[in-house]
Design a protein around this motif. Sequence first.
Motif, short mmCIF file in Angstrom:
data_model
loop_
_atom_site.label_atom_id
_atom_site.label_comp_id
_atom_site.label_asym_id
_atom_site.label_seq_id
_atom_site.Cartn_x
_atom_site.Cartn_y
_atom_site.Cartn_z
N PRO A 589 0.79 -1.24 0.00
CA PRO A 589 0.00 0.00 0.00
C PRO A 589 0.82 1.28 0.00
O PRO A 589 0.28 2.34 -0.28
CB PRO A 589 -0.82 -0.12 1.29
CG PRO A 589 0.04 -0.98 2.19
CD PRO A 589 0.72 -1.96 1.29
N THR A 590 2.11 1.22 0.34
CA THR A 590 2.91 2.45 0.39
C THR A 590 3.38 2.91 -0.98
O THR A 590 3.98 3.97 -1.09
CB THR A 590 4.14 2.24 1.28
OG1 THR A 590 4.96 1.20 0.72
CG2 THR A 590 3.72 1.88 2.69
N ILE A 591 3.13 2.10 -2.01
CA ILE A 591 3.59 2.44 -3.36
C ILE A 591 2.37 2.62 -4.26
O ILE A 591 1.51 1.73 -4.35
CB ILE A 591 4.50 1.33 -3.91
CG1 ILE A 591 5.78 1.23 -3.06
CG2 ILE A 591 4.84 1.57 -5.36
CD1 ILE A 591 6.71 0.11 -3.48
N ALA A 592 2.30 3.80 -4.90
CA ALA A 592 1.20 4.09 -5.82
C ALA A 592 1.49 3.41 -7.16
O ALA A 592 2.61 3.50 -7.68
CB ALA A 592 1.05 5.59 -6.02
N LEU A 593 0.49 2.73 -7.72
CA LEU A 593 0.65 2.01 -8.97
C LEU A 593 -0.07 2.77 -10.09
O LEU A 593 -1.26 3.08 -9.98
CB LEU A 593 0.07 0.59 -8.85
CG LEU A 593 0.11 -0.27 -10.11
CD1 LEU A 593 1.56 -0.48 -10.57
CD2 LEU A 593 -0.57 -1.61 -9.87
N GLU A 594 0.66 3.09 -11.15
CA GLU A 594 0.10 3.76 -12.32
C GLU A 594 0.29 2.87 -13.53
O GLU A 594 1.41 2.39 -13.77
CB GLU A 594 0.78 5.12 -12.55
CG GLU A 594 0.57 6.10 -11.40
CD GLU A 594 1.30 7.42 -11.65
OE1 GLU A 594 2.05 7.50 -12.67
OE2 GLU A 594 1.13 8.36 -10.84
N ASP A 624 11.50 -2.95 -3.96
CA ASP A 624 12.66 -2.96 -3.07
C ASP A 624 13.49 -1.69 -3.20
O ASP A 624 14.23 -1.34 -2.27
CB ASP A 624 13.54 -4.19 -3.37
CG ASP A 624 12.82 -5.49 -3.03
OD1 ASP A 624 11.82 -5.44 -2.30
OD2 ASP A 624 13.25 -6.56 -3.53
N ALA A 625 13.40 -1.02 -4.34
CA ALA A 625 14.14 0.24 -4.55
C ALA A 625 13.43 1.42 -3.91
O ALA A 625 13.98 2.52 -3.88
CB ALA A 625 14.33 0.51 -6.04
N MET A 626 12.20 1.21 -3.39
CA MET A 626 11.44 2.29 -2.76
C MET A 626 11.03 1.87 -1.35
O MET A 626 9.84 1.66 -1.07
CB MET A 626 10.20 2.64 -3.60
CG MET A 626 10.52 3.12 -5.01
SD MET A 626 9.05 3.56 -5.98
CE MET A 626 8.37 1.95 -6.35
N PRO A 627 11.98 1.71 -0.42
CA PRO A 627 11.64 1.21 0.92
C PRO A 627 10.71 2.14 1.69
O PRO A 627 10.01 1.69 2.59
CB PRO A 627 13.01 1.08 1.60
CG PRO A 627 13.91 2.01 0.85
CD PRO A 627 13.42 1.99 -0.57
N THR A 628 10.73 3.43 1.36
CA THR A 628 9.86 4.37 2.07
C THR A 628 8.64 4.75 1.25
O THR A 628 7.94 5.69 1.58
CB THR A 628 10.64 5.65 2.43
OG1 THR A 628 11.14 6.25 1.23
CG2 THR A 628 11.81 5.32 3.34
N GLY A 629 8.38 4.03 0.17
CA GLY A 629 7.22 4.34 -0.66
C GLY A 629 7.60 5.13 -1.90
O GLY A 629 8.72 5.61 -2.05
N GLY A 630 6.66 5.26 -2.81
CA GLY A 630 6.92 5.98 -4.05
C GLY A 630 5.86 5.63 -5.08
O GLY A 630 4.72 5.27 -4.75
N THR A 631 6.23 5.75 -6.34
CA THR A 631 5.30 5.49 -7.44
C THR A 631 5.90 4.47 -8.39
O THR A 631 7.06 4.61 -8.81
CB THR A 631 4.99 6.79 -8.21
OG1 THR A 631 4.42 7.73 -7.32
CG2 THR A 631 4.01 6.51 -9.35
N LEU A 632 5.13 3.43 -8.71
CA LEU A 632 5.52 2.42 -9.69
C LEU A 632 4.64 2.63 -10.93
O LEU A 632 3.42 2.56 -10.85
CB LEU A 632 5.32 1.02 -9.13
CG LEU A 632 5.47 -0.14 -10.13
CD1 LEU A 632 6.88 -0.16 -10.70
CD2 LEU A 632 5.14 -1.47 -9.47
N SER A 633 5.26 2.92 -12.06
CA SER A 633 4.54 3.17 -13.30
C SER A 633 4.82 2.05 -14.29
O SER A 633 5.98 1.72 -14.54
CB SER A 633 4.96 4.52 -13.91
OG SER A 633 4.72 5.57 -13.01
#
Length: 882
Positions: A589-594, A624-633
Amino acid sequence: MVPIGVIGYPVMVTDDQTSLNVPPFLNGGGDCADLIARMDWSASPLGPVQSWPVSLTMSLAMLLRSPVPLLLLWGEDGVMIYNDAYAALVGDGHPALLGTKVSDGWPEHRDLNDKLMALGLGGRTSHFSDLPLTIQREGQETRAWVNLDSSPVTDEHGQPAGVLCILAETTERMLAERRAAFLLNLADKLRALETPAEIMALAAQRLGEELSASRVFYAEITTRGWMTVERDYTRGVSSIVGRHSLESFGPDLLAAYRDGAPVVVTNVGADERLSEGARSGLQARQVGAFVDVVLFQEEQWVGLLAVQSAAPRIWSPEEEALIQNVGERARAAVERSRAELALREMKDTLEQQVVERTAELRRYHEIVEAITSPICAFDTDYRIIAFNKAHNEDFRRIYGFETRIGDVFCDLFLPDQRVAMRALMTRALTGEHFTVTEALGSPDLGVSTWEISYTPLCDATGRVIAAFHHATDISERLSAAADLETAQEALRQSQKVEAMGNLTGGVAHDFNNLLTPIIGSLDMLMRKGSGTAREKRLIDGALQSAERAKTLVQRLLAFARRQPLQATAVDLGQLVDGMTDLVGSTVGPTIALEVDIATGLPPAKADANQLEMALLNLSVNARDAMPTGGTLSIAVKPRSVTSQQMPGVPAGDYVCLCVRDTGMGMDEATRQRAIEPFFSTKGVGKGTGLGLSMVHGLAAQLGGGLTIDSTLGQGTEITLWLPLSDVAATAKIFLAPNTAKAQGVGTVLLVDDEDLVRMSTADMLTDLGYGVVEASSGAQALELVQAGLRPHLLVTDHLMAGMSGAQLARELQGKLPELRSLIVSGYAEVEGLDVEVARLTKPFRSEELSASLAAIGARAPVLPDISGMRLADRSPDATEVG
């Protein structure tokens, strides 16, 4: 600046430090700390030292011990307290500034002070570069520049109570930049003048304006003590143009000129080196201080550049250096002018000789002019005596101006290049032949790399009288060599990956052969329920480990481009859309998926199952490259690649699967190694290092490519380039179902050159109810058929010594048209394989073997008696039948 003792400011109470009760925070704080201790602060806005708040005393304890100029402005009034380094910076302003309000201490900078206090007491920092200051140092007003950084200092309650200023003097750099610009401009102006008088007049004027001197002139002094001044620059004093006797100056001053060193006098009235007559004569001419620099020394006279001040003046080292630099440029210009004049005079006397040799010289001239590389000749005084057209064109291109006959060639270069050029010319003038490589040119116009060959010129006696150089601009050649090295490095990297792939593929194939009997045997034990409960758990654990090893081997084969693929026409957009929920739950849930899928996508050539695994691998890497969250496109779009447009991707049309994250990113070294097998940045035990290798191998095996674009700290984008399929995505490609089970009826001819693999497979087939005849090679299988064996099924390894499985299947189908074949292999080689021939990937379990046999309709009406055909020994030597 306000002196100590003014109302509202601290006053000095004692000079005896031993009689004071010095607060601990002042101990070891230097002279300023001692001065603070000896001052009465009761009348100041700060009050007595003993009542100063802890925030102030702690700040001062740090400030007073710092070697960096530090100034503390305390309170709303900005009371100034500073350390020894700051006291040295302000010169004569210390100690008057200590304890004063900044608005009174620096009234000429009131606007800056107000802004500084407002920002600091407002809790904000500030930075000012190259602030100009006028400072009294040793009784003389001087110009200085500083960099100033400020930050707030908080009190015990966390509120800004003062401003800490950190200063760094930049006077030397500012003066150097100004003087360099001044000298370049002066050199340009002098170059345009023709007579020595014009040259010296302009040099005197510009130097006088730059130094605010009272009088500047060029003079020639004879050994008999007569000084001649043709022109002078004056400011506030009278001109001394004319002829003057220096007899009253005495012999000492004239002898000093003969030594060649500059004569520097800061106070004419107090300098003991001057005789009484010299002091009187100079003071009568309104001279309080002077600097004389000798430019020319002849047997009967010397020529010097004189800079004078009407009042005593301390000449700084920078000012003395500037005077000498101007003198050197003026001397060079005068020498050039005299050389040109001498050349003109020689022309008049040698005109007839020139006429006689014109034809010969013209031929030489035409030859030299035809050469497209610069050629320049110079004499033993480093003056240009000849050059070709290319020389001036290239010199103008890289420096912005042309050379002239008579120029001192090395003096035309930039200061940092001048010394090197003079050294090279000196080597040539000593008779040395050599070639060097030098970077020359103005940074503003473009620096080029030159290959320069020097050749000395000698007279009839062998004495060197001149030299010339032949220069070639090799910048493009070096650039091409660098490009070639880059291409070669890319080739070496490609060969390295290919070699690693070959090694990895061979190892993985051998592991497949080892895993096949292991998985088969463990699977049989599991299905039969053998052993106690504890033994069953051990068997189950061993089987799970073997399955993980199987997955690892498949990844190795993917990197080596040898995994068995079922390449079909895939609707990539539909595949990605169907996996969106799985990817979303995987990354968390900490990573936004686009997801961005282009419309009207053409079908891609791919293995859907492997592609799904690749997308999942890339998504996990992004997570794994976004341990604190982020956006995956995730994007799917069509792209076309022309020749050499995209390194590592062949030219053609593609459907691209792009996975981009906003994570940590990679540096260039990591990006270069990202696809290497077992290379991982996740740490020990957190990854196999095969995920990206598998994706790269999958793309390459399908005829596409993989590109990685990453910036450290900004994220990574990985693009999978999949070639277009030549059939529609709705076309059905045969895939063996894994739910059906074969009815174990009929005879199976089992062929494999690995004993353990063959034994394990035979046991599975026997358990399924088949009759099994084994052979260790294609040739042995043919012998069995020729001996009368009529199998219903052929299960054969593909890659074997001698005859491959595909060749064996074709050979037997020619003899037995009803024979059905299943090719078993851990490699992806499809050469010689009919696309309709069913295949099974090593290693496999009994259910997978059964499903593959069911898919090809493996059944027969009658199970014949083949007891006499079964090989008693499964070793390669057991080839007898019955």
